[in-house]
Design a protein around this motif. Structure first.
Motif, PDB file in Angstrom:
ATOM      1  N   LYS A  22     -80.383   9.825 -27.676  1.00  0.00           N
ATOM      2  CA  LYS A  22     -79.172  10.425 -28.045  1.00  0.00           C
ATOM      3  C   LYS A  22     -78.334  10.273 -26.603  1.00  0.00           C
ATOM      4  O   LYS A  22     -78.662  11.141 -25.755  1.00  0.00           O
ATOM      5  CB  LYS A  22     -79.345  11.962 -28.526  1.00  0.00           C
ATOM      6  N   VAL A  61     -77.881   8.267 -24.202  1.00  0.00           N
ATOM      7  CA  VAL A  61     -78.662   8.238 -22.943  1.00  0.00           C
ATOM      8  C   VAL A  61     -78.036   7.106 -21.953  1.00  0.00           C
ATOM      9  O   VAL A  61     -77.457   6.055 -22.143  1.00  0.00           O
ATOM     10  CB  VAL A  61     -80.272   7.380 -23.129  1.00  0.00           C
ATOM     11  N   GLU A 118     -80.628  12.408 -24.003  1.00  0.00           N
ATOM     12  CA  GLU A 118     -82.106  13.059 -24.400  1.00  0.00           C
ATOM     13  C   GLU A 118     -82.988  11.779 -25.209  1.00  0.00           C
ATOM     14  O   GLU A 118     -82.341  11.016 -25.674  1.00  0.00           O
ATOM     15  CB  GLU A 118     -81.828  14.185 -25.632  1.00  0.00           C
ATOM     16  N   ILE A 119     -84.073  12.081 -24.642  1.00  0.00           N
ATOM     17  CA  ILE A 119     -85.294  11.101 -25.310  1.00  0.00           C
ATOM     18  C   ILE A 119     -86.070  12.002 -25.890  1.00  0.00           C
ATOM     19  O   ILE A 119     -86.816  12.943 -25.399  1.00  0.00           O
ATOM     20  CB  ILE A 119     -86.000  10.311 -24.324  1.00  0.00           C
ATOM     21  N   LYS A 120     -86.430  12.018 -27.166  1.00  0.00           N
ATOM     22  CA  LYS A 120     -87.129  12.791 -27.972  1.00  0.00           C
ATOM     23  C   LYS A 120     -88.397  11.967 -28.550  1.00  0.00           C
ATOM     24  O   LYS A 120     -88.211  10.949 -29.432  1.00  0.00           O
ATOM     25  CB  LYS A 120     -86.493  13.587 -29.267  1.00  0.00           C
ATOM     26  N   ASN A 131     -89.449  14.382 -32.153  1.00  0.00           N
ATOM     27  CA  ASN A 131     -88.660  15.728 -31.975  1.00  0.00           C
ATOM     28  C   ASN A 131     -88.518  16.645 -30.886  1.00  0.00           C
ATOM     29  O   ASN A 131     -88.227  17.617 -30.990  1.00  0.00           O
ATOM     30  CB  ASN A 131     -88.551  16.574 -33.419  1.00  0.00           C
ATOM     31  N   ASN A 132     -89.527  16.194 -29.904  1.00  0.00           N
ATOM     32  CA  ASN A 132     -89.726  16.889 -28.853  1.00  0.00           C
ATOM     33  C   ASN A 132     -89.323  16.041 -27.553  1.00  0.00           C
ATOM     34  O   ASN A 132     -89.676  14.975 -27.500  1.00  0.00           O
ATOM     35  CB  ASN A 132     -91.211  17.267 -28.616  1.00  0.00           C
ATOM     36  N   ARG A 133     -88.340  16.707 -26.879  1.00  0.00           N
ATOM     37  CA  ARG A 133     -87.668  15.991 -25.684  1.00  0.00           C
ATOM     38  C   ARG A 133     -89.108  15.650 -24.507  1.00  0.00           C
ATOM     39  O   ARG A 133     -89.805  16.553 -24.306  1.00  0.00           O
ATOM     40  CB  ARG A 133     -86.833  17.052 -24.922  1.00  0.00           C
ATOM     41  N   ASP A 188     -87.904  13.610 -21.765  1.00  0.00           N
ATOM     42  CA  ASP A 188     -86.913  12.835 -20.798  1.00  0.00           C
ATOM     43  C   ASP A 188     -87.136  13.513 -19.428  1.00  0.00           C
ATOM     44  O   ASP A 188     -87.017  12.904 -18.492  1.00  0.00           O
ATOM     45  CB  ASP A 188     -85.515  12.608 -21.068  1.00  0.00           C
ATOM     46  N   GLN A 189     -87.924  14.849 -19.516  1.00  0.00           N
ATOM     47  CA  GLN A 189     -88.212  15.457 -18.408  1.00  0.00           C
ATOM     48  C   GLN A 189     -89.721  15.418 -18.039  1.00  0.00           C
ATOM     49  O   GLN A 189     -90.128  16.017 -17.174  1.00  0.00           O
ATOM     50  CB  GLN A 189     -87.762  16.936 -18.184  1.00  0.00           C
ATOM     51  N   THR A 190     -90.455  14.952 -18.855  1.00  0.00           N
ATOM     52  CA  THR A 190     -91.782  14.702 -18.856  1.00  0.00           C
ATOM     53  C   THR A 190     -92.325  13.735 -17.916  1.00  0.00           C
ATOM     54  O   THR A 190     -91.924  12.620 -18.231  1.00  0.00           O
ATOM     55  CB  THR A 190     -92.429  14.595 -20.194  1.00  0.00           C
ATOM     56  N   ARG A 193     -97.002  11.812 -20.618  1.00  0.00           N
ATOM     57  CA  ARG A 193     -96.465  11.163 -21.914  1.00  0.00           C
ATOM     58  C   ARG A 193     -97.418  10.440 -22.626  1.00  0.00           C
ATOM     59  O   ARG A 193     -98.430   9.720 -22.066  1.00  0.00           O
ATOM     60  CB  ARG A 193     -95.163  10.087 -21.768  1.00  0.00           C
TER      61      ARG A 193
END
Length: 375
Positions: free
Chosen positions: A24, A26, A76-78, A81-83, A85-87, A92
């Motif tokens: 979304k 990005v 956001e990258i999901k 349905n779980n984000r 992009d900060q992982t 991952r």
């Protein structure tokens, strides 16, 4: 019902599922330069999705953000349905197959495949069993388990890299131009094997390449990328036959493009427009404002040489300039009165008998053309 029907039905049902990966808005900035510009994208589970574009289009930056090797500037990258992009990349549930393959040359084939399982502290017996299963899946003999990586051919190394990636049991496999360094024959073989592997595993593949052929052979959908944005996302057939822009039309292979302008005439029926090509007017059953400019596209395989008694919706006259043998196909170049060069393509068994330098008449029909607006 045959296996092909069942496979197509399964794919159709799969495409109706909720996306496994969603982007979304990005964005990726490097100082004042924006490499990726507000991308929105949904990829369904089990899809073979390919991003293709010229060098500098942003496709490598895109995949590096997806696997966590680059931070997202915004958006956001999901995953399911779980984000994510900060992982961090190592946390991952995804895996990357690199262009360089990044295999460990001092290890055996089996040790390379087992490496991710060793990191998870699985016992040696389970690791070996899984490695042998993956060798079988990638159609490599069990005897390769103890073979040194340095003794493997280019194609065998590709299969080992794939086996190691699958050992992670990732949610999504990402590929960064893994076939680009291989010779043509091996690349064509591995394209088919990758597509077959995708069908057999049901995994989600996200593939980056600059090769149009790779994208068309393997993909469920293709995204054409230009200057950090997706120009068009669709199936290979749709992008090839109905490109949304001149850039996409030209990127997807040889094409003939005419700059045209619609002129609505009182004598025309319905909402048709009159298209002028090389002095000839033909009506197309599409809506286009008077004076609106567009590009008329026809692929070389739909242009034919006309005999004196033959007719066509569009007729163009010119001089045959060149003939090129392309294996099973023959390609011809014809220069018309405006100085524009048109390309004609025929199967070798239908080779045109005219000589270089001779006058020729070309024809193509309305059901083989595509109008690109805004050109």
């Amino acid at each position: 019902m045959g296996p092909e029907f069942i496979l197509n039905l399964w794919k159709a049902q799969r495409m109706e599922m909720q996306p496994i990966l969603s982007l979304k808005n990005v964005v990726k900035n490097y100082g004042d330069f924006t490499a990726v510009r507000g991308i929105d994208l949904d990829i369904t589970e089990g899809e073979f999705f390919t991003i293709v574009g010229p060098s500098g289009s942003g496709k490598s930056t895109m995949i590096r953000m997806l696997v966590g090797m680059e931070d997202v500037s915004s958006g956001e990258i999901k995953l399911r349905n779980n984000r994510i992009d900060q992982t961090p990349a190592n946390l991952r549930p995804t895996c990357m197959v690199f262009q360089s393959l990044a295999l460990f040359p001092h290890m055996s084939v089996g040790q390379n495949i087992e490496f991710p399982l060793k990191l998870r502290k699985e016992n040696p017996a389970n690791r070996k069993q899984r490695a042998l299963e993956l060798l079988d899946l990638l159609r490599l003999p069990a005897s390769y388990y103890n073979k040194r990586i340095s003794q493997c051919s280019g194609g065998e190394k590709q299969r080992v890299a794939l086996a190691r990636a699958l050992a992670f049991d990732p949610e999504i496999l990402f590929f960064d131009e893994p076939l680009s360094a291989l010779d043509y024959r091996l690349r064509k073989t591995l394209e088919k094997e990758l597509k077959d592997l995708h069908d057999r595993t049901g995994k989600t593949f996200v593939y980056i390449t600059h090769s149009l052929e790779e994208a068309m052979v393997m993909s469920d959908r293709i995204a054409i990328m230009k200057e950090g944005e997706f120009e068009q996302i669709a199936t290979a057939d749709e992008i090839y036959g109905k490109p949304v822009s001149r850039f996409v039309a030209e990127f997807m292979g040889e094409v003939n493009l005419f700059s045209v302008e619609g002129t609505k005439s009182e004598g025309l029926q319905g909402n048709g427009i009159e298209i002028h090509v090389n002095g000839n007017a033909t009506e197309l059953g599409v809506s286009l404002k008077k004076g609106e400019k567009a590009a008329l596209m026809v692929r070389p395989e739909y242009v034919r040489f006309l005999q004196s008694t033959e007719t066509s919706d569009f007729v163009v006259r010119g001089i045959l300039q060149a003939e090129f043998a392309l294996g099973s196909r023959i390609q011809y170049e014809v220069t018309i009165s405006t100085g524009k060069t048109l390309t004609v393509e025929k199967l070798r068994e239908d080779r045109f008998s005219g000589e270089i330098g001779s006058d020729v008449t070309l024809g193509f029909d309305t059901h083989h053309v595509h109008l690109i607006r805004g050109e």
